[in-house]
Each structure stands twice: as structure tokens, then as C-alpha cells.
Design an enzyme around this catalytic site. Structure first.
Site: not given
Length: 324
Positions: A39, A131, A170, A193, A220, A227-228
Site C-alpha cells: 500500500g 461542500h 434540502d 430532507k 446539488d 439516494g437523495t
């Protein structure tokens, strides 16, 4: 800064950096990455960089931990090789989701990442659609948070009917949705939401606004599970919405999420190439728009000391459409 532009890429940013270089008409810098069996990651710069100003492209996306650690190794390598100034170009910064301490005994992950990036030598950061905008405050060095909205809106104008509505999934995304709506001269609807845990699933309780008989554009910043968007699309259909488009700044969908979107009542998905995601390669509903020219233009202007202010909001920046 000087006029010469030197762009290099980490392993997650090669395709994006190549597009930037084609836009600018310059070669991509030489690099080598080796991943050992246990790794460990080895990085090596393949050419002289002493006293040069470097732009290092590395999204933190599909393999967030590996991408992030590799970014730190590159920053260390460039600084140890004598680079004069290093800008980290991070089209997708996935750890920006960890922007707050909203429950006991948790890490503010975005702040930890910001501190590490600075400690390893980044003099500036260019990213897109964090975000939460306050993540910029975790950095002491300059951060340019570009927006995908001008690129997305330009395309949406070609496919939307006048009788459409912009839908925020949302309340937290309403401000962004209103910007889209203003650019498109459309009304806004809002999804109510709730999310009870960290399993990337949310429930849509209600939709505020008139969607009956309208095409709906769900906007978004990103989706992982889908899912949302899928649940919101179902509720929109129940309330009489016609065509449904999901519009994301970033598309880090999981394989399961990509399948969920493909099998949903969502008619089309629009996003950008801010990260290379093989999970979405077979999606027939997906349209990818390149934001590499946006980043390349920002780099060009920074290098010659020009303002990049109009790149944040101006829908007519003069940047040509660019095939993915």
C-alpha cells in the site's frame, strides 16, 4: 509570478491535467507513481523544477485516503526539489464534507486536511464547489473556490423547457439553488430532507413549492449513493413533475449508486469531470461537462497577474465548450 505555466499531475489527476494542458497548449510535466504491494506510495518528479512555479493537479475523490496522501507526498517532493511556488489544484476535495463538529467526539476532517496540505508546502489551493464555503477558512494560504454553475447552466439552457423548476434537495442547499434559478430565470422548490445516521441515505419528508406539470432540475454539489436524488425524484413525480434532471457539480457515485440512478425515474444526470469515476462509465443517463478549461483559464490568469473574479459567476466568460 512569471508567465511560464508548469502543470504536473498526481495519479488521480492525469486526465484532468491533460485537458488543462491541451487548453493552454503546453506539455504536461513528467511524473512517476509506484504503489507497492503493502500500500505504500512512491512519487518522483521526472524533470527539473528548481525555482519554477508549479501547479499540481490531484482530485481527492474515488480513493480519498490514497489520493490525499499522494497529494501530500507530491507537495513535499516539489518543495524539496526547490520549486519556488506550488499551487495545489484539487478539482474535487471530498473531505470538505467534514466541515463541522456537529456531534460529540468527532474530527473536523476538512480542517485536518487543510492543515496538512499547508504544512507540506502548498502556497495556494484552487478547488471547485466546496461542500461548505467556510472550509476556505481552514486554510491560512489563499484558496480559490471556483463554481461549476456557469458551465452547468450554459448546458441546461439548451435542454430545459421554459416551464421548469429548480429543486433544492434540502434547506441547506437553497442558496445555491436560487443562484441556478436566477441564472435560468426559473422558480425554486425545496425538499425537506432528514438524515438519521451516516449511511448516506436520507428521507424526503415534504416538497415546498409548485412542481406540477413542470420539468424539475435537482441541483446539488455531489452524490455518492444517489439516494437523495432518487427519493426526491419519486416525490416530485408523485406531485406531478414531468421530466426530471439531476445536476451535480461532482459525481463520486458508487457502483450501487450509479445503478440506483440508472434504474430510477430520473431522466438525465448532468455533472462535471472534476474526478475520474469508473463507476459511472456505463451510465446512459449521464452527461459529463468538462471544467478543465475553467481551471486552466484560472491558472493562466493567475500566472500573468490578471483577475479571475468573473470566472466565479459570469456565464459569458469566453471559455469555449470543450469535449470530454
Amino acid at each position: 509570478m512569471g508567465s511560464e505555466i508548469n502543470i504536473f499531475a498526481g495519479s488521480a489527476g492525469v486526465l484532468f491535467a491533460e485537458k488543462m494542458c491541451r487548453y493552454l497548449g503546453i506539455p504536461l510535466g513528467k511524473t512517476e507513481v509506484i504503489r507497492f504491494s503493502e500500500g505504500n506510495t512512491y512519487v518522483k518528479i521526472g524533470e527539473r523544477v528548481r525555482s519554477r512555479e508549479i501547479y499540481l493537479v490531484q482530485p481527492i475523490g474515488e480513493h480519498a485516503n490514497d489520493d490525499f496522501v499522494e497529494l501530500l507526498f507530491w507537495l513535499d517532493a516539489f518543495k524539496r526539489a526547490g520549486a519556488a511556488y506550488v499551487t495545489a489544484v484539487i478539482p474535487y476535495f471530498s473531505y470538505a464534507k467534514g466541515d463541522k463538529k456537529d456531534e460529540p467526539r468527532v474530527s473536523i476532517r476538512a480542517r485536518v486536511c487543510a492543515e496538512c496540505i499547508e504544512l507540506e508546502g502548498a502556497d495556494r489551493v484552487i478547488t471547485m464547489d466546496l461542500h461548505a464555503p467556510q472550509v476556505q477558512g481552514f486554510f491560512k494560504k489563499p484558496v480559490d473556490n471556483l463554481f461549476a454553475r456557469p458551465v452547468l447552466v450554459k448546458y441546461l439552457k439548451t435542454v430545459l423547457s421554459p416551464n421548469s423548476v429548480v429543486v433544492s434537495p434540502d434547506a441547506g442547499n437553497v442558496k445555491n439553488a436560487r443562484r441556478f434559478a436566477d441564472d435560468l430565470c426559473l422558480p425554486v422548490a425545496i425538499g425537506d430532507k432528514t438524515r438519521c445516521c451516516h449511511d448516506e441515505n436520507a428521507d424526503i419528508l415534504e416538497i415546498i413549492g409548485d412542481v406540477k406539470g413542470r420539468d424539475a432540475v435537482i441541483v446539488d454539489d455531489f452524490s455518492i449513493s444517489g439516494g437523495t436524488a432518487v427519493k426526491l425524484a419519486v416525490e416530485l413525480k408523485k406531485r406531478g413533475a414531468e421530466k426530471i434532471i439531476a445536476c451535480f457539480s461532482h459525481i463520486p457515485l458508487s457502483r450501487k449508486g450509479a445503478d440506483a440512478v440508472e434504474n430510477s425515474c430520473i431522466d438525465a444526470v448532468i455533472s462535471t469531470d472534476s474526478l475520474n469515476n469508473p463507476n459511472t462509465a456505463s451510465m446512459k443517463k449521464l452527461k459529463i461537462l468538462s471544467v478543465a478549461p475553467l481551471f486552466a483559464e484560472a491558472v493562466k490568469r493567475m500566472q500573468i497577474g490578471e483577475s479571475i473574479g468573473d470566472l466565479f459567476d459570469d456565464l459569458e466568460t469566453g471559455i469555449p465548450d470543450y469535449p470530454v
